[in-house]
Design an enzyme around this catalytic site. Structure first.
Site, PDB file in Angstrom:
ATOM      1  CG  HIS A 200      -1.809  -1.408   1.237  1.00  0.00           C
ATOM      2  ND1 HIS A 200      -2.737  -1.303   2.340  1.00  0.00           N
ATOM      3  CD2 HIS A 200      -2.286  -2.081   0.234  1.00  0.00           C
ATOM      4  CE1 HIS A 200      -3.576  -2.485   1.790  1.00  0.00           C
ATOM      5  NE2 HIS A 200      -3.314  -2.817   0.717  1.00  0.00           N
TER       6      HIS A 200
HETATM    7  C1  LIG Z   1      -0.483  -8.231  -4.016  1.00  0.00           C
HETATM    8  C2  LIG Z   1      -1.376  -6.876  -3.628  1.00  0.00           C
HETATM    9  C3  LIG Z   1      -2.585  -6.876  -2.622  1.00  0.00           C
HETATM   10  C4  LIG Z   1      -3.290  -5.778  -2.657  1.00  0.00           C
HETATM   11  N1  LIG Z   1      -4.412  -5.550  -2.057  1.00  0.00           N
HETATM   12  C5  LIG Z   1      -5.370  -4.850  -1.622  1.00  0.00           C
HETATM   13  C6  LIG Z   1      -6.455  -4.702  -1.049  1.00  0.00           C
HETATM   14  O1  LIG Z   1      -6.789  -5.861  -0.494  1.00  0.00           O
HETATM   15  N2  LIG Z   1      -7.102  -3.645  -0.772  1.00  0.00           N
HETATM   16  C7  LIG Z   1      -6.819  -2.534  -1.270  1.00  0.00           C
HETATM   17  O2  LIG Z   1      -7.458  -1.397  -1.316  1.00  0.00           O
HETATM   18  N3  LIG Z   1      -5.446  -2.619  -2.049  1.00  0.00           N
HETATM   19  C8  LIG Z   1      -4.828  -3.429  -2.239  1.00  0.00           C
HETATM   20  N4  LIG Z   1      -3.626  -3.529  -2.869  1.00  0.00           N
HETATM   21  C9  LIG Z   1      -3.167  -2.130  -3.217  1.00  0.00           C
HETATM   22  C10 LIG Z   1      -3.788  -1.583  -4.463  1.00  0.00           C
HETATM   23  O3  LIG Z   1      -3.610  -2.509  -5.520  1.00  0.00           O
HETATM   24  C11 LIG Z   1      -2.974  -0.076  -4.782  1.00  0.00           C
HETATM   25  O4  LIG Z   1      -3.157   0.711  -3.920  1.00  0.00           O
HETATM   26  C12 LIG Z   1      -3.811   0.337  -5.985  1.00  0.00           C
HETATM   27  O5  LIG Z   1      -3.744  -0.610  -7.326  1.00  0.00           O
HETATM   28  C13 LIG Z   1      -3.148   1.610  -6.620  1.00  0.00           C
HETATM   29  O6  LIG Z   1      -3.656   2.058  -7.666  1.00  0.00           O
HETATM   30  P1  LIG Z   1      -2.449   3.070  -8.835  1.00  0.00           P
HETATM   31  O7  LIG Z   1      -3.621   3.211  -9.928  1.00  0.00           O
HETATM   32  O8  LIG Z   1      -2.007   3.927  -7.983  1.00  0.00           O
HETATM   33  O9  LIG Z   1      -1.478   2.033  -9.464  1.00  0.00           O
HETATM   34  P2  LIG Z   1      -1.722   0.593 -10.088  1.00  0.00           P
HETATM   35  O10 LIG Z   1      -2.693  -0.010  -9.942  1.00  0.00           O
HETATM   36  O11 LIG Z   1      -0.347  -0.020  -9.629  1.00  0.00           O
HETATM   37  O12 LIG Z   1      -1.699   0.933 -11.507  1.00  0.00           O
HETATM   38  C14 LIG Z   1      -0.334   1.501 -12.037  1.00  0.00           C
HETATM   39  C15 LIG Z   1      -0.339   0.969 -13.689  1.00  0.00           C
HETATM   40  O13 LIG Z   1       0.614   1.687 -14.416  1.00  0.00           O
HETATM   41  C16 LIG Z   1       1.325   0.688 -15.222  1.00  0.00           C
HETATM   42  N5  LIG Z   1       2.628   1.200 -15.390  1.00  0.00           N
HETATM   43  C17 LIG Z   1       3.727   1.035 -14.658  1.00  0.00           C
HETATM   44  N6  LIG Z   1       4.677   1.778 -15.264  1.00  0.00           N
HETATM   45  C18 LIG Z   1       4.557   2.016 -16.475  1.00  0.00           C
HETATM   46  C19 LIG Z   1       5.089   2.782 -17.626  1.00  0.00           C
HETATM   47  N7  LIG Z   1       6.214   2.899 -17.604  1.00  0.00           N
HETATM   48  N8  LIG Z   1       4.381   2.707 -18.760  1.00  0.00           N
HETATM   49  C20 LIG Z   1       2.938   2.558 -18.846  1.00  0.00           C
HETATM   50  N9  LIG Z   1       2.524   1.927 -17.839  1.00  0.00           N
HETATM   51  C21 LIG Z   1       3.011   1.556 -16.647  1.00  0.00           C
HETATM   52  C22 LIG Z   1       1.046  -0.689 -14.460  1.00  0.00           C
HETATM   53  O14 LIG Z   1       1.182  -1.629 -15.353  1.00  0.00           O
HETATM   54  C23 LIG Z   1      -0.394  -0.481 -13.745  1.00  0.00           C
HETATM   55  O15 LIG Z   1      -1.318  -1.015 -14.566  1.00  0.00           O
HETATM   56  C24 LIG Z   1      -2.709  -4.419  -3.373  1.00  0.00           C
HETATM   57  C25 LIG Z   1      -1.646  -4.513  -3.780  1.00  0.00           C
HETATM   58  C26 LIG Z   1      -0.958  -5.539  -4.205  1.00  0.00           C
HETATM   59  C27 LIG Z   1       0.338  -5.578  -5.166  1.00  0.00           C
END
Ligand SMILES: Cc1cc2nc3c(=O)[nH]c(=O)nc-3n(C[C@H](O)[C@H](O)[C@H](O)COP(=O)(O)OP(=O)(O)OC[C@H]3O[C@@H](n4cnc5c(N)ncnc54)[C@H](O)[C@@H]3O)c2cc1C
Length: 265
Positions: A200
């Site tokens: 997180h």
């Molecule tokens: C194993 C695990 C379990 C989790 N369980 C929970 C849970 O139960 N409940 C909860 O609330 N949260 C949970 N989380 C946390 C939650 O997944 C994240 O807080 C959330 O996904 C963050 O969203 P985001 O859009 O900031 O980033 P992300 O969802 O990580 O999205 C980032 C995106 O950018 C893409 N990306 C990265 N670099 C590049 C690049 N250079 N070019 C193009 N695209 C790129 C990635 O592929 C990804 O699709 C968990 C996380 C993990 C890893």
């Protein structure tokens, strides 16, 4: 950027408990979240299996310094998995997680190739307040374990001593950090050596530094970042719903600004 340090006390039970992911969260005045999970007993085989990001050799690399994140370290860890005591996993665990850690780290781009992973360091427990709160969390877990209610789950002869449970939790070896002999006598050392990420982490693209108040990347046109990297604090609560709401909120706002009523949202 920051990540919520999390340490767990593994508690073998006399009977297999109900399988439960985290259902109840205790939030202490000190901002330490106490959560429990049970019933995911490991067989000898499943301990050795590769569970992707749920396996320490993939999912817990952030807990060791970047210079130590080598293939050799991973292979060594995988070899050591053969000696994990599986009885530790026959029950459940109670975890202590720090809400809004004050320790901060950094994200460094290795090059300008978008396919290259950045180097991320969280500096867990660099701020003494975080370590103090972890110790408080482990002491809170000790209080929970010593209640009469909890004794229903533990073996009849009074259960395990806290020192024994801490030793078992260290033996569970759920990260790649080298362990110390005083892990069960110094709660500070226990916290440092058993810390894991619950994935997180936040920050890296803070509002006011990398993006402006409208989430536009400062110095670039036609590019916004609206995600967890813009949060300036790592909350103790699960972040995904907040991040999704933020994305929708900004998406709707942008559409309305551009199209007015025609946006239809
Ligand atoms: C194993 C695990 C379990 C989790 N369980 C929970 C849970 O139960 N409940 C909860 O609330 N949260 C949970 N989380 C946390 C939650 O997944 C994240 O807080 C959330 O996904 C963050 O969203 P985001 O859009 O900031 O980033 P992300 O969802 O990580 O999205 C980032 C995106 O950018 C893409 N990306 C990265 N670099 C590049 C690049 N250079 N070019 C193009 N695209 C790129 C990635 O592929 C990804 O699709 C968990 C996380 C993990 C890893």
């Amino acid at each position: 950027m920051s990540d919520n340090p999390l340490s767990s006390v593994f508690i073998p039970t006399k009977d297999p408990p109900k399988q439960s992911l985290i259902e109840t969260v205790g939030i202490t005045d000190d901002g330490v979240f106490i959560e429990a999970s049970s019933g995911f007993g490991q067989t000898g085989d499943s301990i050795h299996c590769h569970h992707g990001i749920m396996s320490a050799e993939i999912g817990q690399l952030s807990t060791i310094p970047p210079k130590d994140r080598s293939l050799e370290a991973v292979h060594k860890y995988v070899r050591n998995k053969n000696s994990l005591p599986k009885e530790v996993f026959h029950g459940g665990f109670i975890l202590s997680k720090i809400d809004g850690p004050l320790s901060t780290g950094n994200l460094v781009l290795v090059d300008t190739d978008p396919n290259s992973n950045p180097i991320v360091t969280f500096n867990y427990f660099k701020h003494p307040q975080d370590l103090r709160r972890c110790v408080y969390g482990i002491k809170t877990i000790e209080k929970i374990i010593s209640t009469n209610t909890f004794s229903n789950f533990t073996p009849k002869d009074g259960g395990y001593s806290m020192e024994k449970l801490l030793n078992m939790s260290v033996a569970a070896n759920i990260n790649l950090i080298p362990k110390h002999t005083d892990d069960s006598t110094s709660l500070e050392q226990f916290c440092r050596d058993t810390v894991v990420t619950i994935w997180h982490y936040h920050g890296g693209c803070h509002v006011g530094k990398v993006v402006d108040q409208q989430y536009k990347v400062i110095g670039a046109s036609g590019l916004r970042v609206i995600d967890g990297s813009t949060l300036s604090r790592s909350p103790g609560t699960n972040p995904q719903a907040t991040v999704m709401m933020m994305g929708r909120y900004m998406g709707v706002k942008i559409l309305r600004e551009r199209l007015g009523r025609a946006a239809g949202v």
